[in-house]
Design an enzyme around this catalytic site. Sequence first.
Site, short mmCIF file in Angstrom:
data_model
loop_
_atom_site.label_atom_id
_atom_site.label_comp_id
_atom_site.label_asym_id
_atom_site.label_seq_id
_atom_site.Cartn_x
_atom_site.Cartn_y
_atom_site.Cartn_z
CB CYS A 111 -0.92 0.08 1.22
SG CYS A 111 -1.87 -1.41 1.49
NE ARG A 143 4.32 1.85 -0.74
CZ ARG A 143 5.41 1.33 -0.20
NH1 ARG A 143 6.56 1.46 -0.82
NH2 ARG A 143 5.38 0.70 0.94
CD1 TRP A 170 -0.98 -5.75 -4.12
CD2 TRP A 170 -0.47 -6.54 -2.10
NE1 TRP A 170 -0.59 -7.05 -4.27
CE2 TRP A 170 -0.26 -7.56 -3.05
CE3 TRP A 170 -0.21 -6.82 -0.76
CZ2 TRP A 170 0.19 -8.83 -2.70
CZ3 TRP A 170 0.24 -8.08 -0.40
CH2 TRP A 170 0.43 -9.07 -1.38
CG ASN A 175 2.60 0.46 3.72
OD1 ASN A 175 2.26 -0.66 3.36
ND2 ASN A 175 3.83 0.92 3.58
N GLY A 176 1.12 -1.63 5.98
CA GLY A 176 1.77 -2.61 6.87
C GLY A 176 0.75 -3.64 7.31
CD GLU A 214 14.66 -11.94 -13.16
OE1 GLU A 214 14.36 -12.56 -12.14
OE2 GLU A 214 14.21 -10.81 -13.43
CE LYS A 257 11.00 -9.95 -14.20
NZ LYS A 257 11.87 -9.44 -13.22
CD GLU A 300 7.38 -10.17 -12.25
OE1 GLU A 300 6.93 -9.65 -11.24
OE2 GLU A 300 8.60 -10.18 -12.53
CG HIS A 346 17.49 -36.83 -14.00
ND1 HIS A 346 18.01 -38.10 -13.96
CD2 HIS A 346 18.50 -36.03 -14.42
CE1 HIS A 346 19.28 -38.07 -14.33
NE2 HIS A 346 19.61 -36.82 -14.61
CE LYS A 388 9.75 -2.17 -8.59
NZ LYS A 388 10.28 -3.18 -9.50
C1 F6R Z 1 9.95 -9.47 -9.86
C2 F6R Z 1 10.21 -8.63 -8.71
C3 F6R Z 1 10.19 -9.24 -7.37
C4 F6R Z 1 11.20 -8.54 -6.44
C5 F6R Z 1 11.05 -9.06 -5.01
C6 F6R Z 1 12.05 -8.43 -4.08
O1 F6R Z 1 10.05 -8.77 -11.05
O2 F6R Z 1 10.41 -7.44 -8.84
O3 F6R Z 1 10.41 -10.60 -7.42
O4 F6R Z 1 12.48 -8.78 -6.92
O5 F6R Z 1 9.77 -8.79 -4.55
O6 F6R Z 1 11.91 -7.04 -4.03
P1 F6R Z 1 13.07 -6.12 -3.53
O7 F6R Z 1 14.20 -6.24 -4.49
O8 F6R Z 1 12.50 -4.75 -3.49
O9 F6R Z 1 13.47 -6.63 -2.16
#
Ligand code: F6R
Length: 608
Positions: A2, A27, A74, A100-101, A481, A485, A488, A504, A603
Amino acid sequence: MCGIVGYLGNRQATEVLVEGLSKLEYRGYDSAGVAINIGEELSVRKFKGRLQVLADDLTAKPINGGLGIGHTRWATHGEPSDVNSHPHFNKEKTIAVVHNGIIENYLELREELQKEGYVFLSQTDTEVVAHLVDKFYEGNLLEAVYKATEKLRGAYALGVVCKDNNNELVAVRKDSPLIVGVGEDENFIASDIPAILKYTRDVIFLENDEYVHMQGPKVTILDENKNVVEKKINEINWDIEAASKGGYDCFMTKEMYEQPKGVEDTLMRRLDEKGRIKLDDIKITKEDLEKINKVYIVACGTAYHAGLVGKYAIEKFAKIPVIADIASEFRYSDPFVDENTLIIIVSQSGETADTLAALRDAKAKGARVLSITNVVGSSIARESDDIFYTWAGPEIAVASTKAYTTQLTAFYMIALNLAMTKGSISDEEYFASIEELRKIPAQVEKVLECNELVGQIAEEIKEANDIFYLGRGVDYSLAMEGALKIKEISYVHAEAFAAGELKHGSIALIDKGTPVVAIATQGKLFEKMVSNMQEVRARGARVIAITQEGNTEVEKSADRVIYIPKVDDMFASITAVVPMQLLAYHASNIRGLDVDKPRNLAKSVTVE
Ligand code: F6R
């Protein structure tokens, strides 16, 4: 997660709040709301859906007032709905709260308050805060917030206003980010800097258990014992442009295209006149290194994937054993961490709850903590012994791109630096490696030219329900990775496999037309990867290979080949990931999805 914003000044608060919230939508974006003091009354508007729903309503029916709080959500407790949206308020709607939290003991508090006659409208944890402030309010809002927070367990950044005083805003920070923006005759609170940058560059970073008391144009910061704390005002030197789309179709595109600059800034600003790496915020000496017998790299998601590459770099150059772990696993396991352990924490935001908790656990066990983060003054940065700031600039798109490539750059630099300090690398190898790193920004620029080709590939595989990513060694980390990507932002099922492990069991999943992205950047593993491509192709897979220029042999075993420029194998990760970022972007776009704001995600994950 949030995002919260608060304003007290002479402007129309709704304008400031909506503008600020628009910068915080990364957020969370499942609902948004504001509470404005309209003189002896609070006007609350809140709606499920994107911020635009709220903004349209406020345009149609404006609210006037210079004091207000706003929130973009969120959902954690209770589904996204109008009623669960913030701000939350007491029965008489005289006190409003944004949060937020997570309030961990909210059920307990809710029960207690219900026994006392309080009626709850929402399913959220936050509503208890509004009722608690109401319970303790006897004409002094600050006092009531102090008393309410005494009862709370968990993480919170709170903004609180009351109908009785249109010149007062109270806020507090505990384990959730909150900053104060200091303007001329006006002040702001926000979860993050971009929210207020349009109005001021003067920012106060709050510590845990610090309270903000705004009265008219005056802002006071107090500690948990109500003592006034003298805080430094920091001037923010980056521009709002850096946090807006700047002509690109979305933030993710902009951020992918900013990677050459991000990598260059991260690297070049730390090379001295002799071309040596100079890390001013890392004070690890040769003596310190002699004591360190292992390194843990701890992070979540993409940052963890960067850590997997970091493991290879540190083991190769600095010759120290490295364990890379996911923060949410690390904190509940029994890792062998003591004063001879170096913990490297990786976090773009510097606020990720699990990562921060892992940092604290490791510190409590005596480990030295080095963090790699993108956000200056973030909790993780402040609680670390040594810091490496990636200079990626603000990353807004939920899918991390430039943060990742700058984290990789950071790892290579840290690994080379540790190796030099320890004496485990020759001058020749050290300088040759730096030379290779210097080439990377231009090479990333070049790889971005494959955008059109990747767009065609995305079109060719658009019917796929599953995509597999294969790699060996460091390429396996990249495969993870790549798969993350695409999952998500395009919602297509994807999985990464260590190529040698496929036979396997998992090879049974390969069917006619299944797209397989095969990463083959490591010379010593190249032939093995080519065999793996043939294996899956023989079972009908459509192979998309990513390899270095010159490896034309791969064309016999792949349907499509994306070439990345020739670079030392060790550093190919930074360039090889780019086509996979582009593929995820196109896959999302083709499906008509919101690239920057994928469903169910946010994010910054500041809740466990
Ligand atoms: C994926 C992504 C997440 C963050 C993860 C950690 O694209 O962005 O997997 O990498 O939530 O976030 P940070 O780096 O802010 O600790």
